[in-house]
Design an enzyme around this catalytic site. Structure first.
Site, short mmCIF file in Angstrom:
data_model
loop_
_atom_site.label_atom_id
_atom_site.label_comp_id
_atom_site.label_asym_id
_atom_site.label_seq_id
_atom_site.Cartn_x
_atom_site.Cartn_y
_atom_site.Cartn_z
N GLU A 60 0.82 -1.21 0.00
CA GLU A 60 0.00 0.00 0.00
C GLU A 60 0.86 1.26 0.00
O GLU A 60 2.07 1.21 0.20
CB GLU A 60 -0.88 0.01 1.27
CG GLU A 60 -0.04 0.05 2.55
CD GLU A 60 -0.85 -0.04 3.84
OE1 GLU A 60 -1.90 -0.71 3.84
OE2 GLU A 60 -0.42 0.58 4.83
N CYS A 114 4.05 0.45 15.35
CA CYS A 114 3.84 1.43 14.28
C CYS A 114 3.09 2.64 14.81
O CYS A 114 2.00 2.52 15.37
CB CYS A 114 3.06 0.77 13.14
SG CYS A 114 2.72 1.89 11.77
#
Ligand code: MN
Length: 147
Positions: A60, A114
């Site tokens: 992505e 993350c």
């Protein structure tokens, strides 16, 4: 608040283990835990993703930035037109609009923390046509062909 970490299961007290994505994006064997969901002076979400051996995250890109730290095991990371081996402790900054994917293709789990802004744009999935073009790069072809 302290959330105790379980070293056996790579989970934290009071944190649910969720499906990685629910928007029909292509991925394999990835879980998501949201460790922190933003506060007024820290408008960030801090997540832990874990790719099981042989699995991979969605290929992505998006406008928002990721700050990633590998927290468990090892694997590989595609960043733009490069493929890198990554392991526990490595830090990866993913700038806006750079294609990225994580693969647990080294016989191990690949877990990573993350950091993202709470306010962020939607993910753009890299199309099969774009992936075919990227596979003209031998390193990327090998990366995508390892299951
Ligand atoms: Mn992303």
């Amino acid at each position: 608040m302290i959330r105790k970490f379980n070293q056996e299961t790579y989970t934290w007290d009071g944190v649910d283990t969720l499906v990685y994505k629910q928007d029909n994006s292509p991925f394999k064997d990835v879980t998501r835990q949201v460790l922190f969901d933003g506060a007024w002076d820290i408008p960030c979400q801090f997540r832990y993703f874990e790719v099981q051996p042989g699995g991979y995250s969605t290929m992505e890109r998006h406008e928002h930035t990721h700050m990633v730290m590998i927290f468990r095991g090892k694997g590989q990371c595609l960043l733009g037109d490069t493929v890198e081996d990554v392991q526990e402790g490595d830090m990866i900054e993913i700038p806006k609009l750079m294609a990225h994917q994580f693969r647990a293709n080294q016989g191990d789990h690949l877990g990573f923390l993350c950091l993202v802004n709470v306010d962020r744009d939607k993910v753009q999935v890299i199309t099969p046509e774009e992936q075919a073009e990227m596979m003209e790069n031998p390193a990327i072809r090998t990366f995508l062909e390892i299951e």
